[in-house]
Scaffold this motif. Sequence first.
Motif, PDB file in Angstrom:
ATOM      1  N   TYR A  47      49.923 -10.331  -2.933  1.00 39.91           N
ATOM      2  CA  TYR A  47      48.450  -9.388  -2.065  1.00 39.91           C
ATOM      3  C   TYR A  47      47.009  -8.708  -2.911  1.00 39.91           C
ATOM      4  O   TYR A  47      46.308  -8.948  -3.049  1.00 39.91           O
ATOM      5  CB  TYR A  47      48.534  -8.922  -1.239  1.00 39.91           C
ATOM      6  N   THR A  55      47.864  -7.807  -6.256  1.00 44.65           N
ATOM      7  CA  THR A  55      46.598  -8.033  -7.322  1.00 44.65           C
ATOM      8  C   THR A  55      45.907  -9.480  -7.122  1.00 44.65           C
ATOM      9  O   THR A  55      45.082  -9.567  -8.480  1.00 44.65           O
ATOM     10  CB  THR A  55      47.942  -9.044  -8.130  1.00 44.65           C
ATOM     11  N   TRP A  56      45.926 -10.446  -6.172  1.00 48.85           N
ATOM     12  CA  TRP A  56      45.076 -10.587  -6.067  1.00 48.85           C
ATOM     13  C   TRP A  56      43.706 -10.316  -5.931  1.00 48.85           C
ATOM     14  O   TRP A  56      42.633 -10.260  -5.799  1.00 48.85           O
ATOM     15  CB  TRP A  56      45.332 -11.539  -5.039  1.00 48.85           C
ATOM     16  N   LYS A  71      41.875  -9.308  -8.403  1.00 50.63           N
ATOM     17  CA  LYS A  71      40.776 -10.500  -9.393  1.00 50.63           C
ATOM     18  C   LYS A  71      40.174 -10.786  -8.228  1.00 50.63           C
ATOM     19  O   LYS A  71      39.093 -11.244  -8.430  1.00 50.63           O
ATOM     20  CB  LYS A  71      42.000 -11.471  -9.795  1.00 50.63           C
ATOM     21  N   LYS A  73      39.953 -11.747  -5.178  1.00 50.91           N
ATOM     22  CA  LYS A  73      40.193 -13.009  -4.047  1.00 50.91           C
ATOM     23  C   LYS A  73      41.429 -12.318  -3.013  1.00 50.91           C
ATOM     24  O   LYS A  73      41.993 -11.272  -3.335  1.00 50.91           O
ATOM     25  CB  LYS A  73      40.937 -13.860  -5.038  1.00 50.91           C
ATOM     26  N   ASN A  74      41.141 -13.294  -1.845  1.00 53.79           N
ATOM     27  CA  ASN A  74      41.897 -13.289  -0.533  1.00 53.79           C
ATOM     28  C   ASN A  74      43.089 -14.061  -0.450  1.00 53.79           C
ATOM     29  O   ASN A  74      42.568 -14.685   0.049  1.00 53.79           O
ATOM     30  CB  ASN A  74      41.102 -13.124   0.466  1.00 53.79           C
ATOM     31  N   LEU A  75      44.457 -13.126  -0.846  1.00 51.66           N
ATOM     32  CA  LEU A  75      45.559 -14.381  -0.827  1.00 51.66           C
ATOM     33  C   LEU A  75      45.354 -15.115   0.437  1.00 51.66           C
ATOM     34  O   LEU A  75      45.109 -16.009   1.051  1.00 51.66           O
ATOM     35  CB  LEU A  75      46.587 -13.506  -1.047  1.00 51.66           C
ATOM     36  N   ARG A  80      43.358 -17.726   1.128  1.00 50.02           N
ATOM     37  CA  ARG A  80      43.826 -19.307   1.068  1.00 50.02           C
ATOM     38  C   ARG A  80      45.295 -19.799   1.661  1.00 50.02           C
ATOM     39  O   ARG A  80      45.293 -20.962   2.414  1.00 50.02           O
ATOM     40  CB  ARG A  80      44.342 -18.960  -0.678  1.00 50.02           C
ATOM     41  N   SER A 136      51.282 -11.233 -13.497  1.00 48.15           N
ATOM     42  CA  SER A 136      49.812 -11.665 -13.590  1.00 48.15           C
ATOM     43  C   SER A 136      50.119 -12.584 -14.722  1.00 48.15           C
ATOM     44  O   SER A 136      50.317 -13.147 -15.719  1.00 48.15           O
ATOM     45  CB  SER A 136      49.533 -10.383 -14.424  1.00 48.15           C
ATOM     46  N   ASP A 192      43.267 -21.185  -7.587  1.00 45.72           N
ATOM     47  CA  ASP A 192      43.760 -20.460  -7.397  1.00 45.72           C
ATOM     48  C   ASP A 192      45.074 -20.903  -6.682  1.00 45.72           C
ATOM     49  O   ASP A 192      46.428 -20.613  -6.240  1.00 45.72           O
ATOM     50  CB  ASP A 192      43.121 -20.512  -5.078  1.00 45.72           C
ATOM     51  N   ASP A 244      47.665 -19.261  -9.074  1.00 52.45           N
ATOM     52  CA  ASP A 244      47.395 -17.940  -8.814  1.00 52.45           C
ATOM     53  C   ASP A 244      48.847 -18.021  -8.114  1.00 52.45           C
ATOM     54  O   ASP A 244      49.768 -16.789  -7.574  1.00 52.45           O
ATOM     55  CB  ASP A 244      46.428 -17.371  -7.802  1.00 52.45           C
ATOM     56  N   GLU A 299      52.478 -16.364  -8.962  1.00 52.59           N
ATOM     57  CA  GLU A 299      52.842 -15.534  -8.554  1.00 52.59           C
ATOM     58  C   GLU A 299      54.388 -15.224  -8.038  1.00 52.59           C
ATOM     59  O   GLU A 299      55.326 -14.090  -8.930  1.00 52.59           O
ATOM     60  CB  GLU A 299      51.777 -14.551  -8.524  1.00 52.59           C
TER      61      GLU A 299
END
Length: 602
Positions: free
Chosen positions: A115, A117-118, A121, A123-125, A128, A587, A593, A596, A599
Amino acid sequence: MRNSQSTQEKVTSIAITAQQGVGKTHILSRIRHQLKANGSALFVYAGVNNYTDLNLVKYQFQQTLTDSLGNTGSQGVMQWQEVASAMANEGFKAIDSNFPSLSPEILVERFDKVYTTWLAKNKNLMNRLTKEVLKTKPNADPYIIRAILWTLSETQASFAIKWLSGDELANSNAEALGLPNPTKTNQDREAEALKNVQQIVNLVSYYNPIVICFDEIDVENNCSSEGLTTPQVIADLVKRLHDTLEQSELGRGVVILTVMLPDTWTDKVNLMPGGTPDRVSKYTQRKPIDLKTLNADSMVELATIWLKEFYEFRNLKPHNLLYPFEESELRKYGKNGLTVREALKWFTENFKVVGKNSLPEDPLQRFYLALEKESQSNPLNSLEDNHLITCALLFSFQTLKGEILEGETSSGEKLEQLKIEDVIEFSEKPPNNGYINFKIIAYEKDNLIKIGVAVLQPPKKSILSGLNRLIDYNKFDITRGCIVRSYDKKIDKRGEAYKLLEHLKYNLGGEWVDLKSEEVTELVYFYSVYHRCEDYQLTKEQVIDFSRMFTRKNPLLLEILSSPSSHINEEIIEGEELLNCFLNPSSVETTDDSEDLSELLS
């Protein structure tokens, strides 16, 4: 129920009646432990005597449901996390059908890292994952799905469960979770509770059958604003649950058990209108299962079950299943109309683990004999049983309550007039999640110390998760953190866990105590004797007193109690561990996504 295609056949109910002492509690306990052992269903226990406001019974049951699912299940994590893991794996497979299923333990270990890591970037884990799960559950409440998925987070699980229970969060917590957080009165919560319960049960039962048990409903002198008594309010709730769930898309089934006295059924529940009695005991066609006192046959059957558990626990095989009892003896005694509780007491009082020879008259000699027997029947073959080691340590420290300890440990650390005041177990629920096992409260030369003890033997316990909690002195109200872990269980110097260990040692005055087989083994045997003291005609107080002669000098206990040095043994901090990099997923530089999510596999 699991294989039925009809939603009406996937929800059923059973009423169980029995007089006091006949065995209601014993049966519920066996059901609960059996379900946990084989993982065949999730168990929700509702002790109705805690429902103090009958006008808020639906809201109180929503809290019961969420609290029960917070208990540890068959896979060693919270039942919420078992459901969330199944849900997350379903979301992964919606993206890639070949994506392998990850265990709850792995997902919990990796979730916060991925989470973060996202987020790095932008982005919202959670957005998604929720989106992918909704592809297979289009009619589900997206916020409830989101909250259940959040239970995989070690940092956010407690807030997610609080939200699922219907309680309000601090705005900052609600915003972090992406969940709505309107201000509500208790009446608002009561009005919404049944719909929320239906949504939760629908989602949970898609992955696991659920057994819901209403117990202790025979409460007197309490009525709702409509004049209904406690048994009537609960019966009405069972009917509403039954009818609501019957119309929903249940996956693997729901069983609702309601336990009560025979008079409660006859005089209150069975007289209720509107088909309520039929819904309370649908499976038995409005005829409750009435538990009777034992007869000759059931006395033999109960003894067989009790002895089977006794011998299996000790890895023993008796020459016959009823040893050391005679069947004729059991049948004769069973004709007295005993309750289950009375029969179990009789088994304990008349069972002699040492065979036909009588026990020594001297209690101390019986204690030594008990240690010998337990060492033969319960050999400690592994240092990886965190639960057993924790129980043994907890018991051993309790034997030292009130004692004044002085001296020097094998590592040169000192104890100076240290007196243990109390030993307190920590909850297995968030935010601790079972990592800190207990706290020792003591005074050393009039200085108050509170030692948080965490047994962190791999593979069941994550060193990083344990250290993250052990360094939070304020949250857990401790003044010293102590890891109990074998030195041969390496910690990677390059990892985050090592940084936390340094912080614990150098900045917070904590320590890592080496767990040695020869030092903990005798403590396990003391605990085993205490647990089965009646088998050896010893009182719990006698076992505590006799054990204290040894626990006062046990090197492991003294090492935990002593003031630690600030030195880290560099020889033991090496090698690769970190649970196969579960806590350090690689990473992946990509804008997709779907990629991603890989990971979580690293």
